[in-house]
Design an enzyme around this catalytic site. Sequence first.
Site, PDB file in Angstrom:
ATOM      1  N   PRO A 107     -45.679  56.461  64.701  1.00 28.34           N
ATOM      2  CA  PRO A 107     -45.628  56.043  66.052  1.00 28.34           C
ATOM      3  C   PRO A 107     -44.976  56.968  66.948  1.00 28.34           C
ATOM      4  O   PRO A 107     -44.088  57.774  66.587  1.00 28.34           O
ATOM      5  CB  PRO A 107     -44.856  54.772  66.165  1.00 28.34           C
ATOM      6  N   ASN A 109     -43.766  57.442  69.814  1.00 31.57           N
ATOM      7  CA  ASN A 109     -42.375  57.582  70.501  1.00 31.57           C
ATOM      8  C   ASN A 109     -41.211  57.264  69.498  1.00 31.57           C
ATOM      9  O   ASN A 109     -40.358  56.934  69.967  1.00 31.57           O
ATOM     10  CB  ASN A 109     -42.423  56.578  71.649  1.00 31.57           C
ATOM     11  N   CYS A 110     -41.627  57.327  68.084  1.00 32.93           N
ATOM     12  CA  CYS A 110     -40.362  57.074  66.962  1.00 32.93           C
ATOM     13  C   CYS A 110     -39.851  58.565  66.573  1.00 32.93           C
ATOM     14  O   CYS A 110     -40.592  59.615  66.429  1.00 32.93           O
ATOM     15  CB  CYS A 110     -41.053  56.413  65.770  1.00 32.93           C
ATOM     16  N   LEU A 111     -38.702  58.816  66.694  1.00 37.14           N
ATOM     17  CA  LEU A 111     -37.958  60.003  66.305  1.00 37.14           C
ATOM     18  C   LEU A 111     -38.079  60.322  64.728  1.00 37.14           C
ATOM     19  O   LEU A 111     -38.210  59.382  64.023  1.00 37.14           O
ATOM     20  CB  LEU A 111     -36.412  60.084  66.761  1.00 37.14           C
TER      21      LEU A 111
END
Length: 111
Positions: A107, A109-111
């Site tokens: 995803p 926007n996942c770090l």
Amino acid sequence: MNTLDVEGRQIALDKDGYLLRLDDWSAAVAAALAEREGLVLLASHWEILDLLRAFHDEFQLSPATRPLIKYVALKLGPEKGNSLHLNHLFQGTPAKLAAKLAGLPKPSNCL
């Protein structure tokens, strides 16, 4: 390059362990990826992985945690579409780990 050996095939992975090619995904690949994460996939995991793949087919992206929770709640009900259930299934990182096991991109926007 990182690879995963599944049924005699070398599956290419990125540096974070996600599939480089969506077409390489299969149930055997998902099980091998899960094993690398210390998980054995149960029916409850497969239910979410199948749903994630449907989400990706519909929207061409991997959902972050909140959209994932909302989508699961919409499709499977609130008892499964909540952070407690999904965190338990996917070791506290449901969006990232479930996407990886479903053969989807990380995803965005996942770090």
